[in-house]
Design a protein around this motif. Structure first.
Motif, PDB file in Angstrom:
ATOM      1  N   THR A  71       0.831  -1.212   0.000  1.00 43.05           N
ATOM      2  CA  THR A  71       0.000   0.000   0.000  1.00 43.05           C
ATOM      3  C   THR A  71       0.863   1.258   0.000  1.00 43.05           C
ATOM      4  N   ASP A  90     -10.042  -1.239  13.028  1.00 40.13           N
ATOM      5  CA  ASP A  90      -9.352  -0.313  12.129  1.00 40.13           C
ATOM      6  C   ASP A  90      -7.844  -0.524  12.066  1.00 40.13           C
ATOM      7  N   TRP A  93      -6.353  -0.943   8.540  1.00 39.68           N
ATOM      8  CA  TRP A  93      -6.447   0.318   7.796  1.00 39.68           C
ATOM      9  C   TRP A  93      -5.394   1.312   8.275  1.00 39.68           C
ATOM     10  N   LYS A  94      -5.294   1.502   9.583  1.00 31.72           N
ATOM     11  CA  LYS A  94      -4.382   2.509  10.115  1.00 31.72           C
ATOM     12  C   LYS A  94      -2.913   2.102   9.976  1.00 31.72           C
ATOM     13  N   GLU A  99      -8.017  -1.307   2.920  1.00 32.78           N
ATOM     14  CA  GLU A  99      -9.429  -0.940   3.008  1.00 32.78           C
ATOM     15  C   GLU A  99     -10.236  -2.133   3.514  1.00 32.78           C
TER      16      GLU A  99
END
Length: 246
Positions: A71, A90, A93-94, A99
């Motif tokens: 990413t 999360d 994601w973090k 996603e």
């Protein structure tokens, strides 16, 4: 290119097996990253994942590091939660830029309308116990109670016991094309009600199958413990199922 994979079940089974499977998965991520526009992970990447507000499961550093690396390079990675890793928050994601999707979705990828879902809670009207268990495991109240009342060590032990018990309950005879039929029926019904879908992509059943008939195309991704496989969508909108060596 856009790639799809599911049912890696990292952490599942005996330790030599899941260590080898993780290395194979990371090597696959590395190889497809050479031309990947996006990588879609279609659930059960982890054999058990329960994410607290400040605690995540131990291990998987090779996978998590590779996802973050990709990413960071600008490759889009989308993670559809499966029935073994539905309790995502999360963290991915973090920390990794991944996603998160908690429900099925029609994605527009490479100019194609693609219905993507893990497939664990579809066409189960005739299975009341399975429907009940799906509701229990997806209950936000029970998840909150579990996270507050159960120590992470106990939660992980329970999760792996449950996951291994589920695995042992399936016989070798179940791994045939027949296990994919409920999701093919779901795809037909969905298309009848919602209009043309170019491709359907499912995981969950662990048996790889590329099903085609007039007006419908369904790709079932195989489980990497027995049938390591992936989907590949090329620049012409063609989606193909490909196999890896175990």
């Amino acid at each position: 290119m856009i790639y799809f994979a599911s049912d890696i079940h990292l952490g599942g089974g005996d330790e030599p097996g899941f260590r080898a499977r993780e290395k194979q998965f990371v090597a696959w991520l590395d190889s497809v990253s050479e031309d990947a526009e996006a990588i879609i992970l279609v659930g059960d990447i982890f054999d058990f994942w329960f994410e607290y507000r400040r605690v995540v499961p131990k291990g998987f550093v090779r996978t998590l590091g590779k996802l973050a690396e990709l990413t960071d390079r600008g490759i889009r990675i989308v993670f559809f939660a499966g029935n073994h890793d539905m309790w995502l928050r999360d963290y991915l994601w973090k920390e990794c830029g991944v996603e998160i999707r908690l429900r099925p979705e029609v994605m527009t990828l490479g100019g194609q309308r693609i219905f993507v879902a893990h497939g664990d809670n579809m066409n189960i009207d005739g299975k009341p116990l399975l429907k009940f268990m799906n509701r229990v495991f997806r209950s936000s109240l029970l998840r909150w109670l579990f996270s507050w009342l159960v120590h992470p060590d106990w939660a992980m032990a329970f999760g792996h016991w449950w996951s291994n018990s589920s695995r042992r309950s399936h016989s070798e005879e179940e791994f045939t094309e027949a296990v994919t039929e409920p999701l093919i029926r779901y795809a037909r019904d969905y298309e009848d009600e919602n209009g043309q879908i170019d491709h359907f992509v499912f995981g969950h059943m662990h048996f790889p199958r590329d099903f085609r008939e007039e007006g419908i195309h369904v790709v079932h991704l195989g489980g990497w413990e027995k049938f390591p496989s992936y989907g590949e969508l090329d620049g012409k909108g063609r989606l193909m199922l490909k196999m890896l060596k175990k």
